[in-house]
Design a protein around this motif. Structure first.
Motif, PDB file in Angstrom:
ATOM      1  N   LEU A 219     -62.752  68.546  78.262  1.00  0.00           N
ATOM      2  CA  LEU A 219     -63.914  68.861  79.100  1.00  0.00           C
ATOM      3  C   LEU A 219     -64.917  67.711  79.176  1.00  0.00           C
ATOM      4  O   LEU A 219     -65.656  67.582  80.148  1.00  0.00           O
ATOM      5  N   CYS A 220     -64.911  66.883  78.141  1.00  0.00           N
ATOM      6  CA  CYS A 220     -65.887  65.789  78.100  1.00  0.00           C
ATOM      7  C   CYS A 220     -65.618  64.751  79.190  1.00  0.00           C
ATOM      8  O   CYS A 220     -66.474  63.929  79.501  1.00  0.00           O
ATOM      9  N   LYS A 221     -64.420  64.795  79.762  1.00  0.00           N
ATOM     10  CA  LYS A 221     -64.082  63.773  80.766  1.00  0.00           C
ATOM     11  C   LYS A 221     -64.588  64.162  82.152  1.00  0.00           C
ATOM     12  O   LYS A 221     -64.421  63.414  83.103  1.00  0.00           O
ATOM     13  N   ASN A 222     -65.138  65.338  82.260  1.00  0.00           N
ATOM     14  CA  ASN A 222     -65.571  65.813  83.560  1.00  0.00           C
ATOM     15  C   ASN A 222     -67.029  66.269  83.467  1.00  0.00           C
ATOM     16  O   ASN A 222     -67.328  67.310  82.865  1.00  0.00           O
ATOM     17  N   SER A 223     -67.924  65.496  84.081  1.00  0.00           N
ATOM     18  CA  SER A 223     -69.355  65.774  83.907  1.00  0.00           C
ATOM     19  C   SER A 223     -69.724  67.148  84.475  1.00  0.00           C
ATOM     20  O   SER A 223     -70.748  67.729  84.131  1.00  0.00           O
ATOM     21  N   HIS A 224     -68.877  67.665  85.312  1.00  0.00           N
ATOM     22  CA  HIS A 224     -69.080  68.975  85.925  1.00  0.00           C
ATOM     23  C   HIS A 224     -69.273  70.075  84.863  1.00  0.00           C
ATOM     24  O   HIS A 224     -69.961  71.064  85.068  1.00  0.00           O
ATOM     25  N   PHE A 225     -68.659  69.868  83.699  1.00  0.00           N
ATOM     26  CA  PHE A 225     -68.750  70.899  82.655  1.00  0.00           C
ATOM     27  C   PHE A 225     -69.994  70.757  81.780  1.00  0.00           C
ATOM     28  O   PHE A 225     -70.258  71.590  80.933  1.00  0.00           O
TER      29      PHE A 225
ATOM     30  N   SER B 180     -71.352  74.600  77.108  1.00  0.00           N
ATOM     31  CA  SER B 180     -71.568  73.170  76.855  1.00  0.00           C
ATOM     32  C   SER B 180     -72.790  73.009  75.965  1.00  0.00           C
ATOM     33  O   SER B 180     -73.591  73.945  75.818  1.00  0.00           O
TER      34      SER B 180
ATOM     35  N   THR C 190     -56.002  64.055  73.220  1.00  0.00           N
ATOM     36  CA  THR C 190     -55.316  64.009  74.511  1.00  0.00           C
ATOM     37  C   THR C 190     -53.846  63.672  74.318  1.00  0.00           C
ATOM     38  O   THR C 190     -52.974  64.247  74.977  1.00  0.00           O
TER      39      THR C 190
ATOM     40  N   ASN D 108     -60.825  56.555  77.325  1.00  0.00           N
ATOM     41  CA  ASN D 108     -61.549  57.808  77.479  1.00  0.00           C
ATOM     42  C   ASN D 108     -63.004  57.479  77.802  1.00  0.00           C
ATOM     43  O   ASN D 108     -63.753  57.006  76.948  1.00  0.00           O
TER      44      ASN D 108
END
Lengths: 84, 394
Positions: free
Chosen positions: A47-53, A68, B269, B355
């Motif tokens: 989830l950390c890879k998508n700022s949307h979350f 979050s 990952t 990442n």
């Protein structure tokens, strides 16, 4: 009734931003919730890879609800909403 | 002898004489990849403490260099004896040594001076080789023994300082110490029970057993034991980081299925990729966090020997390996370090995708780029721990 599944992400980002403290959720759960909740660790939920979350640390409840910037209080509040 | 078929594991366990702060025995080893050659030297300096340490360290350093440069044995020994500083108290300059020069093809040359005679074990039996004696005209009382033989896979060579052979000296059970024969019997028993015991573990067991012969479990002398084991290599692959191109995810999964050795996944990952490709579940025991120190806990998956978090764990392992401090580590780092130490050939498989979340300047710690940390680990494992390490990027 099926138990509410709470997954605490212990990936790198979540861990350095406080996921290690979330393990104590179990201790802070109100008595009436204790046997209704199953708490586990989770490998990086990604989830950390998508700022949307939002921001880490993340907790996922019942595979769908994402908390979050999770704290013990905010996770318990989410669980309470599900029980009502 | 070397290469794919047989790996030469060389390890030394050393304990300092109780009450001293440094070891008066010294051990040095080097692997010369170009020549497919290994050299190991164990020396015991006169007395104990700093003085002995200095004598032994000078001896091992010189001996290693002279042998590496293929100098003749006698002049080399003479230079060592001429160079060592004279002890004020005893008016002599002295350090024993045992040099093991292992050449390509398993040819071994041993040069000894005054250490207990080395043990060569083949199928559990002590092979007794006759040593050729050489005497220097300058130092007629110092006799050198030179032994040459060919080692084969499964052989072990064991050499120790007199801290081992004289352990228990004067006690009713060991009036003249544990001696070479006592140690030999112990080693044979250990190997009979545990035929593939590693050089590292065997050396440790011998020094610990030597101590148990002494009153009050003290080390009454500096105690060193070196073991050389000609073994089938123990292999380990460490996969870390997602591949830059997603189509290579399948290669990672295939490696996990087909690798002949242990598999470690470092990184959430990475583990998720393998989990998805092989349809195998990852479980993380949250209870382990309590005993995990400052690292995320290890996870489990069928067919994988260890799963850890990535960059924090690798950073901790790198730090520990570099400092030589391999104990009291957080759980995941400790398990990974142990697995690395108990392997001879290590294949590092590195996915180079970065990442982005790790590059957030708001993170409370600096997270190193994976490629750099893995390169550093490779260097340390090769230089300091004599492992054969390969690295492959995807």
């Amino acid at each position: 009734m099926e138990k509410i599944k709470v997954e605490i992400c212990v990936g790198t980002t979540c861990f350095v931003l406080g996921a290690s403290a979330l393990q104590d959720i179990e201790m802070f759960l109100p008595e009436e919730l204790k046997d209704k909740v199953e708490i586990t660790g989770a490998n990086c939920l990604g989830l950390c890879k998508n700022s949307h979350f939002g921001d880490a640390p993340f907790v996922r409840i019942n595979e769908s609800i994402i908390v979050s910037q999770a704290t013990i209080d905010s996770v318990i509040n989410e669980i309470k909403k599900l029980v009502k | 002898m070397n290469g794919d078929e047989t790996f030469i594991e060389i390890e030394c366990s050393q304990s300092i004489k109780t009450g001293e702060s440094v070891c008066g025995d010294a051990f040095k080893t080097v692997r010369l990849d170009d020549e497919n050659r290994h050299i190991a030297v164990l020396s015991d300096g006169l007395g104990s403490g700093i003085k002995a340490c200095l004598l032994a360290s000078m001896t091992t350093t010189m001996a290693l260099e002279f042998i590496r440069k293929n100098m003749d044995v006698l002049p080399s020994a003479e230079i060592i004896m001429d160079t060592l500083p004279v002890c004020e108290l005893r008016k002599i300059s002295y350090a024993t040594f045992s040099i093991f020069d292992i050449l390509s093809g398993g040819k071994v040359r041993v040069i000894e001076m005054d250490n207990p005679k080395f043990i060569h074990l083949r199928n559990g039996k002590d092979v007794q080789w006759e040593a050729k004696t050489m005497v220097s005209e300058k130092w007629p009382d110092r006799k050198l023994g030179v032994t040459e033989f060919k080692a084969i896979a499964g052989d072990r060579i064991i050499c120790f300082s007199d801290g081992v052979s004289q352990a228990g000296l004067g006690s009713p059970e060991n009036k003249f110490g544990w001696r070479r024969d006592g140690a030999l019997k112990f080693i044979q028993d250990v190997i009979a029970k545990e035929p593939s015991v590693s050089a590292r573990e065997l050396a440790r067991k011998i020094t610990v057993e030597a101590r148990s012969k002494n009153p009050e479990y003290k080390y009454l002398d500096d105690t060193s034991c070196m073991v050389i084991y000609f073994r089938k290599p123990r292999k380990l692959q460490l996969l870390t980081g997602p591949p830059f191109n997603e189509e290579n995810d399948k290669i990672f999964a295939k490696r996990v299925l087909s690798y002949e050795g242990k598999t470690v996944l470092c990184g959430g990952t990475t583990a998720n990729i393998i989990s998805r490709e092989l349809n195998r579940k990852i479980t993380t025991n949250l209870k382990l966090i309590r005993i995990s120190g400052n690292l995320p806990p290890p996870s489990q998956m069928d067919g994988v020997d260890l799963i850890t978090e990535g960059i924090l764990t690798l950073t901790e392992v790198c730090r520990a390996l570099e400092a030589g401090k391999l104990y009291d580590l957080p759980l995941a780092a400790s398990e990974l370090t142990n697995m690395l130490m108990n392997s001879d050939v290590i294949d590092l498989i590195v996915g180079t995708k970065v990442n982005e979340a790790h590059q957030d300047p708001n993170l409370p710690v600096d997270l190193e780029i994976r490629r750099n940390i893995v390169k550093k680990i490779k260097y340390i494992l090769e230089q300091k721990y004599r492992k054969l390490v390969t690295i492959k990027y995807y």
